[in-house]
Every structure is written in structure tokens, then in C-alpha cells.
Design a protein around this motif. Structure first.
Motif, PDB file in Angstrom:
ATOM      1  N   ALA A  19      27.207 -26.748 -58.290  1.00  8.21           N
ATOM      2  CA  ALA A  19      26.321 -26.061 -57.344  1.00  8.21           C
ATOM      3  C   ALA A  19      25.476 -27.082 -56.598  1.00  8.21           C
ATOM      4  N   VAL A  20      25.259 -26.824 -55.317  1.00 11.80           N
ATOM      5  CA  VAL A  20      24.439 -27.674 -54.453  1.00 11.80           C
ATOM      6  C   VAL A  20      23.291 -26.861 -53.861  1.00 11.80           C
ATOM      7  N   TRP A  21      23.487 -25.564 -53.695  1.00  9.22           N
ATOM      8  CA  TRP A  21      22.532 -24.686 -53.027  1.00  9.22           C
ATOM      9  C   TRP A  21      22.099 -23.551 -53.945  1.00  9.22           C
ATOM     10  N   VAL A  22      20.895 -23.043 -53.723  1.00 11.18           N
ATOM     11  CA  VAL A  22      20.387 -21.844 -54.389  1.00 11.18           C
ATOM     12  C   VAL A  22      20.188 -20.784 -53.307  1.00 11.18           C
ATOM     13  N   LYS A  60      16.981 -13.880 -49.063  1.00  8.09           N
ATOM     14  CA  LYS A  60      15.593 -14.221 -48.751  1.00  8.09           C
ATOM     15  C   LYS A  60      15.416 -15.694 -48.418  1.00  8.09           C
ATOM     16  N   ASP A  61      16.204 -16.574 -49.044  1.00  7.15           N
ATOM     17  CA  ASP A  61      16.018 -18.010 -48.821  1.00  7.15           C
ATOM     18  C   ASP A  61      17.267 -18.761 -49.274  1.00  7.15           C
ATOM     19  N   VAL A  62      17.537 -19.891 -48.623  1.00  8.35           N
ATOM     20  CA  VAL A  62      18.599 -20.811 -49.009  1.00  8.35           C
ATOM     21  C   VAL A  62      17.946 -22.178 -49.164  1.00  8.35           C
ATOM     22  N   VAL A  63      18.057 -22.731 -50.377  1.00 12.90           N
ATOM     23  CA  VAL A  63      17.348 -23.970 -50.710  1.00 12.90           C
ATOM     24  C   VAL A  63      18.304 -24.909 -51.440  1.00 12.90           C
ATOM     25  N   LYS A  64      18.226 -26.203 -51.149  1.00  3.27           N
ATOM     26  CA  LYS A  64      18.989 -27.195 -51.896  1.00  3.27           C
ATOM     27  C   LYS A  64      18.593 -27.098 -53.370  1.00  3.27           C
ATOM     28  N   GLY A  72       6.922 -28.033 -57.943  1.00  3.24           N
ATOM     29  CA  GLY A  72       6.356 -27.492 -56.728  1.00  3.24           C
ATOM     30  C   GLY A  72       7.393 -26.892 -55.783  1.00  3.24           C
ATOM     31  N   GLY A  73       8.685 -26.955 -56.178  1.00  7.14           N
ATOM     32  CA  GLY A  73       9.747 -26.393 -55.358  1.00  7.14           C
ATOM     33  C   GLY A  73       9.724 -24.870 -55.414  1.00  7.14           C
ATOM     34  N   ALA A  74      10.599 -24.256 -54.641  1.00  2.66           N
ATOM     35  CA  ALA A  74      10.625 -22.797 -54.536  1.00  2.66           C
ATOM     36  C   ALA A  74      10.866 -22.112 -55.865  1.00  2.66           C
ATOM     37  N   GLY A  75      11.600 -22.749 -56.785  1.00  2.00           N
ATOM     38  CA  GLY A  75      11.907 -22.137 -58.066  1.00  2.00           C
ATOM     39  C   GLY A  75      10.931 -22.479 -59.149  1.00  2.00           C
TER      40      GLY A  75
END
Length: 79
Positions: A19-22, A60-64, A72-75
Motif C-alpha cells: 500500500a502507498v495511499w490511504v 473524504k480524503d486521499v493521503v500518502k 501529527g498526520g491525518a491518521g
């Protein structure tokens, strides 16, 4: 060289690539607005899975992945 056995794998059916993206999503009929479920995806399946969620209004969002997991990242949990 195959995927790293310790790395998260793509959520696409039958895909065993790293996996590369969330893809962060929720189903507004089932989840509260702030809830985020996630699908992990490789580069090859990112557009397809994003489109699948997008047409349903779930995406809702696509994040590396590396940014999602970073402090501090989105997750990351709010502190």
C-alpha cells in the motif's frame, strides 16, 4: 522483488502489492461525520478505488500512507 511481508497491502481484491495511499471514507447513512474508515491502496488501484468511493459520496480524503502514519498526520490521534 515481491511485496514486503511486514508492509500494509493494497485493499483491492486479489492485489498483494504494498500500500502507498490511504483512502479515508465514511458512509453517512451509517457513520457519524467525523468517523473515518480506511482502505489502503497501491499506486495502480488508487484511481479505481477512489472513483468507487467517490461516486457513492463516501470518499473524504486521499493521503500518502507515510503522511497518514507520521506524528501529527491525518491518521494520528488528536493530542
Amino acid at each position: 522483488m515481491g511485496p514486503d511481508p511486514d508492509s500494509p497491502l493494497c485493499s483491492a481484491k486479489g492485489c498483494r502489492a504494498d500500500a502507498v495511499w490511504v483512502l479515508a471514507w465514511n458512509n453517512p447513512k451509517l457513520h457519524t461525520p467525523e468517523r473515518r474508515k480506511t482502505w489502503l491502496t497501491c499506486e495502480e488501484h488508487r484511481e479505481h478505488l477512489s472513483a468507487f468511493l467517490g461516486v457513492r459520496g463516501f470518499l473524504k480524503d486521499v493521503v500518502k500512507l507515510e503522511d497518514w502514519e507520521s506524528p501529527g498526520g491525518a491518521g494520528a490521534p488528536a493530542g
